[in-house]
Each structure stands twice: as structure tokens, then as C-alpha cells.
Design a protein around this motif. Structure first.
Motif, PDB file in Angstrom:
ATOM      1  N   UNK A 111       2.613  24.964 -16.129  1.00 45.63           N
ATOM      2  CA  UNK A 111       1.913  24.295 -17.233  1.00 45.63           C
ATOM      3  C   UNK A 111       1.670  22.809 -16.955  1.00 45.63           C
ATOM      4  N   UNK A 112       2.218  22.314 -15.856  1.00 46.34           N
ATOM      5  CA  UNK A 112       2.120  20.884 -15.541  1.00 46.34           C
ATOM      6  C   UNK A 112       0.951  20.628 -14.592  1.00 46.34           C
ATOM      7  N   UNK A 113       0.173  19.628 -14.913  1.00 46.12           N
ATOM      8  CA  UNK A 113      -0.946  19.247 -14.045  1.00 46.12           C
ATOM      9  C   UNK A 113      -0.996  17.728 -13.911  1.00 46.12           C
ATOM     10  N   UNK A 114      -1.650  17.275 -12.861  1.00 49.60           N
ATOM     11  CA  UNK A 114      -1.781  15.838 -12.590  1.00 49.60           C
ATOM     12  C   UNK A 114      -3.139  15.361 -13.082  1.00 49.60           C
ATOM     13  N   UNK A 115      -3.114  14.467 -14.072  1.00 56.60           N
ATOM     14  CA  UNK A 115      -4.360  13.906 -14.608  1.00 56.60           C
ATOM     15  C   UNK A 115      -4.883  12.780 -13.733  1.00 56.60           C
ATOM     16  N   UNK A 116      -3.964  11.914 -13.316  1.00 55.73           N
ATOM     17  CA  UNK A 116      -4.373  10.763 -12.502  1.00 55.73           C
ATOM     18  C   UNK A 116      -3.201  10.313 -11.648  1.00 55.73           C
ATOM     19  N   UNK A 117      -3.496   9.939 -10.414  1.00 56.08           N
ATOM     20  CA  UNK A 117      -2.467   9.464  -9.494  1.00 56.08           C
ATOM     21  C   UNK A 117      -2.910   8.135  -8.894  1.00 56.08           C
ATOM     22  N   UNK A 118      -2.049   7.123  -9.008  1.00 58.62           N
ATOM     23  CA  UNK A 118      -2.347   5.800  -8.457  1.00 58.62           C
ATOM     24  C   UNK A 118      -1.242   5.403  -7.488  1.00 58.62           C
ATOM     25  N   UNK A 119      -1.525   5.388  -6.185  1.00 60.98           N
ATOM     26  CA  UNK A 119      -0.496   4.999  -5.212  1.00 60.98           C
ATOM     27  C   UNK A 119      -0.071   3.545  -5.383  1.00 60.98           C
ATOM     28  N   UNK A 120       1.209   3.299  -5.190  1.00 59.93           N
ATOM     29  CA  UNK A 120       1.731   1.935  -5.176  1.00 59.93           C
ATOM     30  C   UNK A 120       1.915   1.570  -3.715  1.00 59.93           C
ATOM     31  N   UNK A 121       0.991   0.815  -3.184  1.00 62.22           N
ATOM     32  CA  UNK A 121       1.052   0.456  -1.775  1.00 62.22           C
ATOM     33  C   UNK A 121       0.336  -0.857  -1.560  1.00 62.22           C
ATOM     34  N   UNK A 122       0.521  -1.402  -0.385  1.00 64.61           N
ATOM     35  CA  UNK A 122      -0.112  -2.676  -0.076  1.00 64.61           C
ATOM     36  C   UNK A 122      -1.629  -2.512  -0.115  1.00 64.61           C
ATOM     37  N   UNK A 123      -2.330  -3.423  -0.779  1.00 60.63           N
ATOM     38  CA  UNK A 123      -3.786  -3.353  -0.773  1.00 60.63           C
ATOM     39  C   UNK A 123      -4.333  -3.704   0.607  1.00 60.63           C
ATOM     40  N   UNK A 124      -5.607  -3.468   0.792  1.00 64.17           N
ATOM     41  CA  UNK A 124      -6.250  -3.839   2.055  1.00 64.17           C
ATOM     42  C   UNK A 124      -6.133  -5.348   2.261  1.00 64.17           C
ATOM     43  N   UNK A 125      -5.738  -5.725   3.449  1.00 67.97           N
ATOM     44  CA  UNK A 125      -5.555  -7.144   3.759  1.00 67.97           C
ATOM     45  C   UNK A 125      -6.741  -7.643   4.574  1.00 67.97           C
ATOM     46  N   UNK A 126      -7.382  -8.668   4.067  1.00 67.89           N
ATOM     47  CA  UNK A 126      -8.465  -9.317   4.803  1.00 67.89           C
ATOM     48  C   UNK A 126      -7.815 -10.298   5.778  1.00 67.89           C
ATOM     49  N   UNK A 127      -7.703  -9.908   7.042  1.00 69.82           N
ATOM     50  CA  UNK A 127      -6.979 -10.721   8.017  1.00 69.82           C
ATOM     51  C   UNK A 127      -7.646 -12.069   8.258  1.00 69.82           C
ATOM     52  N   UNK A 128      -8.959 -12.120   8.180  1.00 70.71           N
ATOM     53  CA  UNK A 128      -9.643 -13.397   8.394  1.00 70.71           C
ATOM     54  C   UNK A 128      -9.304 -14.375   7.274  1.00 70.71           C
ATOM     55  N   UNK A 129      -9.275 -13.874   6.048  1.00 74.77           N
ATOM     56  CA  UNK A 129      -8.889 -14.708   4.911  1.00 74.77           C
ATOM     57  C   UNK A 129      -7.430 -15.143   5.051  1.00 74.77           C
ATOM     58  N   UNK A 130      -6.614 -14.219   5.513  1.00 73.92           N
ATOM     59  CA  UNK A 130      -5.192 -14.495   5.695  1.00 73.92           C
ATOM     60  C   UNK A 130      -4.981 -15.587   6.750  1.00 73.92           C
ATOM     61  N   UNK A 131      -5.700 -15.476   7.860  1.00 74.01           N
ATOM     62  CA  UNK A 131      -5.587 -16.464   8.937  1.00 74.01           C
ATOM     63  C   UNK A 131      -6.107 -17.829   8.491  1.00 74.01           C
ATOM     64  N   UNK A 132      -7.173 -17.809   7.716  1.00 72.68           N
ATOM     65  CA  UNK A 132      -7.742 -19.072   7.238  1.00 72.68           C
ATOM     66  C   UNK A 132      -6.745 -19.804   6.344  1.00 72.68           C
ATOM     67  N   UNK A 133      -6.048 -19.060   5.493  1.00 70.97           N
ATOM     68  CA  UNK A 133      -5.049 -19.668   4.620  1.00 70.97           C
ATOM     69  C   UNK A 133      -3.856 -20.192   5.398  1.00 70.97           C
TER      70      UNK A 133
END
Length: 255
Positions: free
Chosen positions: A160-182
Motif C-alpha cells: 500500500x506504500x508508494x513514493x510520491x516524490x524523492x529528493x536526494x540530499x547530496x552536493x549540488x553541481x560545483x562550478x569549478x571555474x567559479x570556485x577557482x575565481x573565488x
């Protein structure tokens, strides 16, 4: 011990906000909530990033209370699994935070989810989720999952159990160029301190050599096929960083 002057610390915080706006999580809040909550640090940081991104102390405090409530209501402890399932049945809908692994049922040609703490197995899941998040198929990842409960007497052999929505908890995509600039805005010493704070260590309480030894633990996270051996007694933090800092690292305990 090296003490960091308040003005220098304030300047560092200002740089962080300017260079990495929206990507900063206060580690003191993580520690504050972590005590008593057996969840990986990155799960807490995901929630803190959602509810405590403000600079206003009152809003932050309200966000912390909100995160505590979410964990109290939705984080599944193995010893409370039946209580959660009962509430799901009574309410028909319930949101949980749990580690989810997906398997392909070849006989039925369907994907099925397994909940680590909730103890559920063979819960049907839409094939779009493993297609989009392939780590569900290889070891599993922590997720926020909206569940539904709908018992149909004619279909008593199904769940009787179903999954309506699943949201992974994980690191978002990292923009390495933005990261290096900072990165260019920080000195080497500032950057070392930031790396250590990001892993949950307070650099102002550490000698310079100790800082480098702690940084050495991060090498397997950035170098392929890097073998590192650290000898020491139990519970001295040798494996902490691999278990807590990222959902993309897998710790296999020995001993």
C-alpha cells in the motif's frame, strides 16, 4: 594554539559572503544540531542551507528550530520505524529522511526502493529516479521522501506504500571555474583554515603542523588511486571525514 583576531575573522567571513554567496553553512549550527541527531553532517548542512542562509540572528534561530523539528518529525531512527509506519497509515501521507537504495527487479522489470532505517523493501519507484540519480543504484544515498499509503483490498498482494516524490540530499553541481575565481581572494593560510572549518575542525585551536596532517586526510578525496595509511587508536577521527563530509565517499569499516 593560534588565536585569530576578531577583525581578521570578520574580514574572512565578509570575503566568504562576497565570493561564495549562498554556499556558506555555519559549522557551529551543524555542531549544535548534530548532538543527539545520528545523521551525516551533509544532511544537516543541506537542511541548514535551506532554512538558515540568512545573516539575521533571529531568522537563523528560527531556522535552527525548524531544522530540529524536521529532524524530530521526519528523520527515521531504526527503533522508531514501526511508529513512523503507523503514522503513515493514519495520515495517508508522510515525509521521511532516510538512506535509499534502488534495485532492479529483473523478473518484474521494475525498480524497487529499499529504506535503510525504515526497514522497507521492494517499494516501487519510478524509473526516472535511478536514471537521474545513479548513485541510488550503487550504495544508496540519503533522501527526503514523500510517501503515500493507500490500502486496496483487491490488491492485497501488493504494497500500500508508494513514493510520491524523492529528493536526494547530496552536493549540488560545483562550478569549478567559479570556485577557482573565488579562491583568488584568499591567502594560503586563510584557505587552509577554510578547508579545515569545512571539515568540522576549528583551525584556531591547531598548530600549523597539525593543520597539514588533517589536510592530508583529504587527499583520497581529490586524488585517484591514492593509498593512505594512518595508524592510531579507535575514535581518534581517522575515518570521520570520509563518513561525514560528502555523500560521494563510501566508508567500509574494518577492524
Amino acid at each position: 594554539m593560534v588565536d585569530e583576531k576578531p577583525d581578521a575573522l570578520e574580514s574572512l567571513h565578509k570575503k566568504l559572503q562576497e565570493c561564495y554567496a549562498g554556499k556558506i553553512v555555519r559549522k557551529d549550527l551543524t555542531k549544535k544540531i548534530k548532538e543527539g541527531a545520528n545523521v551525516p553532517v551533509y544532511v544537516l548542512e543541506y537542511l541548514l542551507g535551506m532554512y538558515c542562509s540568512s545573516q539575521n540572528e533571529e531568522e537563523i534561530e528560527a531556522g535552527v528550530e525548524n531544522v530540529k523539528k524536521i529532524l524530530a518529525d521526519n528523520f527515521v531512527r531504526p527503533d522508531e520505524a514501526q511508529k513512523i509506519l503507523s503514522q503513515l497509515r493514519q495520515r495517508s501521507n508522510y515525509t521521511v529522511i532516510d538512506k535509499i537504495t534502488v534495485n532492479l527487479n529483473i523478473k518484474e522489470d521494475t525498480y524497487e526502493a529499499e529504506f535503510s532505517n525504515l526497514g522497507l523493501k521492494k517499494i516501487p519507484i519510478d524509473e526516472s529516479y535511478p536514471a537521474q540519480y545513479d548513485r541510488l543504484l550503487s550504495g544508496g544515498i540519503w533522501c527526503i521522501v514523500q510517501l503515500s499509503y493507500d490500502y486496496v483490498e483487491e490488491d492485497s498482494h501488493g504494497t500500500p506504500i508508494s513514493i510520491r516524490k524523492l529528493t536526494p540530499i547530496q552536493m549540488p553541481h560545483v562550478d569549478m571555474e567559479e570556485f577557482k575565481a573565488g579562491r583568488k581572494a584568499f591567502t594560503k593560510e586563510e584557505w587552509i583554515d577554510l578547508l579545515l572549518r569545512s571539515s568540522g575542525m576549528e583551525p584556531t585551536a591547531l598548530e600549523y603542523r597539525i593543520k597539514w596532517l588533517l589536510l592530508a586526510r583529504m587527499l583520497p578525496l581529490v586524488e585517484n588511486n591514492f593509498n593512505l595509511c594512518e595508524l592510531g587508536p579507535r575514535s581518534t577521527g581517522k575515518s570521520h571525514i570520509y563518513k561525514e563530509i560528502s555523500p560521494n565517499s563510501i566508508l567500509v569499516s574494518g577492524g
